[in-house]
Design an enzyme around this catalytic site. Structure first.
Site, PDB file in Angstrom:
ATOM      1  N   LYS A   1       4.696   1.541   0.235  1.00  0.00           N
ATOM      2  CA  LYS A   1       4.788   0.085   0.425  1.00  0.00           C
ATOM      3  C   LYS A   1       6.090  -0.276   1.158  1.00  0.00           C
ATOM      4  CE  LYS A   1       5.305  -3.683  -2.951  1.00  0.00           C
ATOM      5  NZ  LYS A   1       6.730  -3.915  -2.821  1.00  0.00           N
TER       6      LYS A   1
ATOM      7  N   ASP B   1       2.396  -0.954   4.169  1.00  0.00           N
ATOM      8  CA  ASP B   1       1.112  -0.926   3.499  1.00  0.00           C
ATOM      9  C   ASP B   1      -0.004  -0.581   4.475  1.00  0.00           C
ATOM     10  OD1 ASP B   1       3.159  -2.645   2.600  1.00  0.00           O
ATOM     11  OD2 ASP B   1       1.882  -3.193   0.935  1.00  0.00           O
TER      12      ASP B   1
END
Ligand code: ADP
Ligand code: MG
Length: 321
Positions: free
Chosen positions: A63, A181
């Protein structure tokens, strides 16, 4: 009867649609696509001449803001401690992947290519490769303009340029530090080159959720490419219980643990990796963990094949917090 009539088998109809589409676009033949890259995928398949031979290639995912660049740079430095020749390729428009290795924000390959109107032959390696700590060769691929273009294209151009200038020869380890992401196939381009994917996560829902999607993406890519998952690095967290619970459920491994340490924040301000910081206890510990991870990765990890969880199950496993 029209070629698209439902009496024709689905494959024949798909063919007819494709032919009509190519004709409309004035193309003689389709780009090489492989549907099995994922359901509905339109990923362009890697050209075989773009293969990276010789070096062990790792792609670091996770992320946004989770610590991919921190992990990549310290890992690159750790590989040099093992005597390896390293090339790190930042694949984030933020282009700060190699910041602590070189002490500066490097110009991106895409900006440099734009400056010469994409006449790559006019460039010298020193125009786009900087040498950082421990002799690590540092490249920032950069990104497409925000909201347009494709990250995969940028990675492709960068690998092509590195190949043209023989920068991938005499290299033992290549690390791709890949942006955040999973939003589109473009992010997956480095997986076409990698031997192993490493996922950086914290001990929290959001980053484990992102890890779950990355696992799905790597598994889809592993159908057509040699890439396999190496495991995950629990970063910036004192505990690892949630990460471990997830790993146990899907059949995945945590291969390193890096707590939240202030020295990492300070090392960024000092524009240095941990390997150039004073020998404080926490820094010595963190360096040892990066060297341990580097030697584990270099020796080779098992080919992991975890089964990612459907969204509902991951919410149930980790709850909402
Ligand atoms: P990413 O590349 O995933 O976007 P970065 O590596 O740039 O993330 O890290 C984001 C921020 O978090 C940076 O300021 C970095 O110094 C800090 N950071 C990363 N890992 C740690 C850690 N283990 N302890 C403390 N700070 C960290
Ligand atoms: Mg980064």
């Amino acid at each position: 009867m029209s070629p698209l009539d439902s009496k024709h088998p689905p494959a024949a109809r798909a063919n007819a649609r494709e032919q009509a589409g190519l004709k409309a676009r004035g193309l003689a033949s389709p780009p090489i696509l492989k549907g099995s890259d994922g359901e509905g995928s339109v990923q362009v398949h890697q050209d075989d001449t773009m293969k990276i031979d010789g070096a062990k290639v790792f792609a670091v995912y996770g992320k946004g803001g989770i610590g991919k660049s921190t992990t990549s740079s310290n890992l690159s430095a750790a590989f040099t401690k093992l005597g390896k020749r390293v090339l790190q390729i930042g694949c984030d428009p933020k282009h700060d992947s190699t910041f602590t290795l070189t002490g500066q924000l490097q110009p991106t390959v895409i900006d440099i290519l734009k400056d010469v109107d994409f006449h790559a032959e006019e460039l010298r390696p020193e125009d786009f490769v900087a040498t950082g700590y421990g002799g690590v060769k540092c490249v920032e691929a950069g990104g497409p303009p925000a909201g347009t273009g494709c990250g995969g294209y940028v990675v492709g151009q960068t690998v092509k340029l590195l190949k043209q200038h023989h920068m991938l020869e005499d290299t033992d380890v290549v690390i791709f530090d890949v942006l955040g992401d999973v939003v589109c196939g473009g992010f997956a381009a480095p997986l076409q080159h990698a031997d192993r994917a490493v996922i950086v996560t914290a001990n929290d829902f959001d980053s484990i959720y992102a890890m779950n999607r990355i696992i799905a993406a790597v598994q889809a890519k592993s159908v057509n490419y040699k890439v396999r998952l190496a495991g995950c690095v629990a970063n910036r967290s004192k505990d690892t219980d949630e990460v471990d619970r997830y790993c146990k459920t899907v059949g995945f491994d945590r291969i390193a643990h890096m707590p939240d340490i202030d020295a990492i924040r300070r090392s960024r301000l000092k524009k240095k990796t941990l390997f150039e910081m004073p020998d404080d206890d926490d820094i010595v510990m963190a360096r040892a963990e990066y060297v341990r991870l580097a030697s584990l990765l270099y020796r080779g990890t098992e080919e992991m094949a975890p089964a990612p969880l459907p969204d509902r199950e991951i919410f149930e496993l980790l709850g909402f917090d």
